[in-house]
Design an enzyme around this catalytic site. Structure first.
Site, PDB file in Angstrom:
ATOM      1  N   ARG A  90      49.330  30.848 130.816  1.00 25.68           N
ATOM      2  CA  ARG A  90      47.911  30.826 130.431  1.00 25.68           C
ATOM      3  C   ARG A  90      47.742  30.953 128.916  1.00 25.68           C
ATOM      4  O   ARG A  90      46.838  30.349 128.336  1.00 25.68           O
ATOM      5  CB  ARG A  90      47.129  31.931 131.139  1.00 25.68           C
ATOM      6  CG  ARG A  90      47.010  31.715 132.625  1.00 25.68           C
ATOM      7  CD  ARG A  90      46.102  30.519 132.935  1.00 25.68           C
ATOM      8  NE  ARG A  90      46.057  30.289 134.359  1.00 25.68           N
ATOM      9  CZ  ARG A  90      46.446  29.184 134.971  1.00 25.68           C
ATOM     10  NH1 ARG A  90      46.922  28.173 134.278  1.00 25.68           N
ATOM     11  NH2 ARG A  90      46.351  29.058 136.264  1.00 25.68           N
ATOM     12  N   GLU A  93      48.502  27.597 127.642  1.00 24.55           N
ATOM     13  CA  GLU A  93      47.386  26.721 127.997  1.00 24.55           C
ATOM     14  C   GLU A  93      46.195  26.949 127.055  1.00 24.55           C
ATOM     15  O   GLU A  93      45.584  25.990 126.578  1.00 24.55           O
ATOM     16  CB  GLU A  93      46.975  26.998 129.444  1.00 24.55           C
ATOM     17  CG  GLU A  93      45.826  26.155 129.932  1.00 24.55           C
ATOM     18  CD  GLU A  93      45.440  26.517 131.357  1.00 24.55           C
ATOM     19  OE1 GLU A  93      45.354  25.580 132.167  1.00 24.55           O
ATOM     20  OE2 GLU A  93      45.215  27.713 131.650  1.00 24.55           O
ATOM     21  N   SER A 116      50.444  31.304 108.904  1.00 23.71           N
ATOM     22  CA  SER A 116      51.832  31.745 108.982  1.00 23.71           C
ATOM     23  C   SER A 116      52.085  32.516 110.270  1.00 23.71           C
ATOM     24  O   SER A 116      51.248  33.290 110.720  1.00 23.71           O
ATOM     25  CB  SER A 116      52.157  32.649 107.791  1.00 23.71           C
ATOM     26  OG  SER A 116      53.453  33.190 107.919  1.00 23.71           O
TER      27      SER A 116
END
EC number: 4.2.1.104
Length: 165
Positions: A90, A93, A116
């Protein structure tokens, strides 16, 4: 190398588990973020010599022989099967879904550049939402790094022969 790392991580995780302390408690005692403490105990970050006494105080059962190992630059790697864990999946995602928009806003606010992941702070926090349900807050705090125009005159390796620095 990976096998040795896995053994060390297992030992570090056992010390943390046996302490009964959460990552938040360890973070408070060491002055580090909760995610950085987790990174240290997974050998994904290098233990600073000035921080070692604080970590030892927070985890008194930490074996002395592991401290020098934790101070070595780690092999920052991950198990490719980790993506199968629902939380990690997740997170991936979410970054993939929102990534293009986040990049666009970074470029709009800062210019052509990136965030960064080296000069980077990360924390996980728990709050109550407006509906009273628990919510996860992830904070990614990274230094802005502008992309630079690559002019030959600024390329030191071309202006000075190698070995004659």
């Amino acid at each position: 190398m990976e096998r040795k790392k896995a053994k060390i991580v297992a030992e570090l995780q056992a010390v943390k588990h046996n302490s009964g302390k959460s990552y938040n408690q360890l973070a408070e005692e060491t002055g580090l973020t909760n995610v950085y403490v987790a990174q240290l105990l997974r050998r994904q970050a290098q233990l600073n010599p000035q921080t070692a006494p604080l970590l030892r105080a927070a985890l008194p059962d930490l074996p002395q022989d592991l401290v020098p190992e934790m101070m070595r630059p780690p092999l920052r790697s991950y198990d490719p099967n980790l993506i199968q864990d629902p939380t990690v999946y997740r997170l991936n995602e979410a970054v993939m879904h929102f990534g293009e928009s986040i990049k666009e806003i970074i470029n709009e606010e800062f210019g052509d550049g990136t965030m960064s992941a080296i000069d980077f702070y990360c924390s996980v926090d728990k709050i109550k939402g407006v509906d009273g349900k628990d919510r996860v807050v992830l904070t990614f705090d990274g230094k802005y790094l502008p992309h630079s125009e690559q002019k030959s005159e600024h390329m030191v390796s071309r202006t000075r022969p190698l070995g004659k620095q």
